[in-house]
Design a protein around this motif. Structure first.
Motif, PDB file in Angstrom:
ATOM      1  N   UNK A 256     -47.652  -8.990  19.680  1.00  0.00           N
ATOM      2  CA  UNK A 256     -46.524  -8.655  18.818  1.00  0.00           C
ATOM      3  C   UNK A 256     -46.711  -9.237  17.419  1.00  0.00           C
ATOM      4  N   UNK A 257     -47.239 -10.442  17.349  1.00  0.00           N
ATOM      5  CA  UNK A 257     -47.512 -11.053  16.044  1.00  0.00           C
ATOM      6  C   UNK A 257     -48.476 -10.199  15.230  1.00  0.00           C
ATOM      7  N   UNK A 258     -49.465  -9.643  15.901  1.00  0.00           N
ATOM      8  CA  UNK A 258     -50.440  -8.803  15.203  1.00  0.00           C
ATOM      9  C   UNK A 258     -49.795  -7.511  14.700  1.00  0.00           C
ATOM     10  N   UNK A 259     -48.865  -6.952  15.485  1.00  0.00           N
ATOM     11  CA  UNK A 259     -48.146  -5.750  15.055  1.00  0.00           C
ATOM     12  C   UNK A 259     -47.319  -6.046  13.803  1.00  0.00           C
ATOM     13  N   UNK A 260     -46.638  -7.184  13.802  1.00  0.00           N
ATOM     14  CA  UNK A 260     -45.854  -7.575  12.627  1.00  0.00           C
ATOM     15  C   UNK A 260     -46.751  -7.779  11.412  1.00  0.00           C
ATOM     16  N   UNK A 261     -47.885  -8.440  11.614  1.00  0.00           N
ATOM     17  CA  UNK A 261     -48.825  -8.682  10.510  1.00  0.00           C
ATOM     18  C   UNK A 261     -49.318  -7.377   9.910  1.00  0.00           C
ATOM     19  N   UNK A 262     -49.705  -6.430  10.774  1.00  0.00           N
ATOM     20  CA  UNK A 262     -50.241  -5.155  10.287  1.00  0.00           C
ATOM     21  C   UNK A 262     -49.205  -4.406   9.466  1.00  0.00           C
ATOM     22  N   UNK A 263     -47.968  -4.385   9.943  1.00  0.00           N
ATOM     23  CA  UNK A 263     -46.928  -3.671   9.209  1.00  0.00           C
ATOM     24  C   UNK A 263     -46.589  -4.380   7.905  1.00  0.00           C
ATOM     25  N   UNK A 264     -46.533  -5.688   7.939  1.00  0.00           N
ATOM     26  CA  UNK A 264     -46.176  -6.453   6.756  1.00  0.00           C
ATOM     27  C   UNK A 264     -47.230  -6.324   5.662  1.00  0.00           C
ATOM     28  N   UNK A 265     -48.502  -6.287   6.052  1.00  0.00           N
ATOM     29  CA  UNK A 265     -49.589  -6.236   5.066  1.00  0.00           C
ATOM     30  C   UNK A 265     -49.781  -4.842   4.469  1.00  0.00           C
ATOM     31  N   UNK A 266     -49.533  -3.793   5.248  1.00  0.00           N
ATOM     32  CA  UNK A 266     -49.928  -2.451   4.827  1.00  0.00           C
ATOM     33  C   UNK A 266     -48.788  -1.546   4.406  1.00  0.00           C
ATOM     34  N   UNK A 267     -47.536  -1.992   4.588  1.00  0.00           N
ATOM     35  CA  UNK A 267     -46.402  -1.129   4.240  1.00  0.00           C
ATOM     36  C   UNK A 267     -45.349  -1.953   3.523  1.00  0.00           C
ATOM     37  N   UNK A 268     -45.562  -2.211   2.249  1.00  0.00           N
ATOM     38  CA  UNK A 268     -44.639  -3.040   1.472  1.00  0.00           C
ATOM     39  C   UNK A 268     -43.633  -2.162   0.734  1.00  0.00           C
ATOM     40  N   UNK A 269     -42.703  -1.579   1.487  1.00  0.00           N
ATOM     41  CA  UNK A 269     -41.714  -0.677   0.892  1.00  0.00           C
ATOM     42  C   UNK A 269     -40.337  -1.302   0.809  1.00  0.00           C
ATOM     43  N   UNK A 270     -40.257  -2.594   1.062  1.00  0.00           N
ATOM     44  CA  UNK A 270     -38.978  -3.282   0.939  1.00  0.00           C
ATOM     45  C   UNK A 270     -37.935  -2.729   1.880  1.00  0.00           C
TER      46      UNK A 270
END
Length: 369
Positions: A256-270
């Protein structure tokens, strides 16, 4: 001298107003056209259509109500179990009570988490309107009405992992006894698809909905615990079983941590990242479930935890769970970590998930010595 500036901003706001008006008119046009058509029809047509619209309205009202009413949501729900008052491990014979053994707190908490998901609240993921989406668009791809579904699926992930470990390691003497049938049934029921409604297309025909299978798992866990309480079932509270249990949970949380990291790093749409809330509430639900399960494990393995000096580490783990579950923003934002307008709630939740995982790893390492 200020007149040109005032005139410029006046024109800007006029253009913005016209743009908003055009967008609203574009959205409302189909409904206005339909209402004009409806007004010109006779009652033979108006009646059935009106009844159908009322049924649809009631259907949506019921759906929206269920997605927004989080019954008995309580991040401190563990306190109600009063597990600190227990003085014997799971499966251990109660002193002075022949034929009576201590029930498993893990099985009790797991059953209660399932009950919270499907009895105290409606199971959102298999509701028809959730499956149909917003005009065909998956609710998970919108910022609306999907937070509880993600939260429930996060709890369900913790429950699924726990039922697997109850069958494979905790509910039998490993290598020398057969699988407990009630635990096996509970695991099978919890692995059932999360989105099945009463009818489906693949395969075509009527089906048993997902919540029915999960309710059966509650019954199976209860039967196992009743048998354990009468000393007719096994709970193998060895240190190596606790180590394995914690290791599997740490790996699950790590994913789950990796899923959060991937989304946080690659989709910065606020605030405009429509999948950020799904990721956040799934992780929150997973921690919500594991908080109770790990507190239950502390009670079930109490002699091991005390003899290995794990009490301070476990207290710190409790603090990390509590801190993580205190993060409940009204709107989930996935901004840049260095941003100053839109916060980054995914990175914040990822930080807490990693802290929980780190504490689990420390406990595992002590048990492995």
């Amino acid at each position: 001298m200020l007149d040109p500036i005032v005139a410029f901003f006046t024109r800007i706001f006029q253009w913005i107003g016209r743009g908003i008006g055009l967008v609203i008119a574009w959205i409302l046009w189909p409904f206005l056209a339909a209402s004009r058509w409806y007004a010109r029809r006779g009652w033979l047509i108006k009646g059935p259509i009106g009844i159908g619209l009322l049924v649809l309205f009631a259907f949506y009202a019921y759906f929206i109500w269920n997605t927004q009413s989080w019954n008995n949501f309580d991040p401190d729900y563990v306190d109600a179990y009063a597990l600190d008052g227990r003085n014997s491990a799971a499966g251990e014979e109660v002193a002075g009570s022949a034929g009576t053994c201590t029930r498993s707190a893990i099985a009790d908490v797991t059953a209660d988490l399932i009950d919270y998901n499907v009895n105290e609240n409606a199971w959102i993921s298999s509701m028809l309107l959730y499956k149909l989406g917003l005009f065909g668009l998956d609710w998970d791809d919108t910022p609306f009405l999907d937070n509880q579904a993600s939260f429930q699926r996060g709890i369900n992930q913790a429950v699924r992992r726990t039922t697997v470990e109850l069958v494979d390691t905790l509910g039998r003497v490993r290598g020398t006894s057969q699988v407990d049938q009630n635990l096996q049934d509970a695991r099978g029921n919890m692995q059932f698809d999360e989105e099945t409604w009463y009818f489906g297309l693949n395969p075509f025909g009527p089906k048993t909905p997902s919540p029915s299978f999960y309710r059966s798992a509650i019954r199976d866990l209860g039967i196992f615990n009743d048998r354990l309480g009468s000393c007719n079932a096994t709970f193998d509270g060895r240190a190596d079983n606790l180590l394995t249990f914690i290791d599997r949970i740490a790996n699950d949380i790590g994913s789950t941590s990796d899923i959060l990291r991937e989304r946080s790093e690659n989709y910065n749409r606020g605030w405009f990242d429509t999948r950020a809330d799904d990721r956040f509430w799934f992780a929150y639900g997973q921690l919500y479930g594991y908080y109770g399960i790990m507190e239950a494990a502390r009670a079930d393995f109490d002699p091991i935890i005390k003899s290995r000096g794990l009490t301070p580490l476990w207290n710190r783990l409790d603090d990390q769970f509590t801190a993580a579950l205190a993060v409940r923003p009204f709107i989930i934002s996935n901004g840049r970590e260095a941003g100053w307008i839109m916060p980054t709630h995914l990175a914040t939740m990822g930080f807490y998930v990693l802290r929980v995982r780190t504490n689990l790893t420390e406990i595992r390492d002590v048990l492995d010595r």
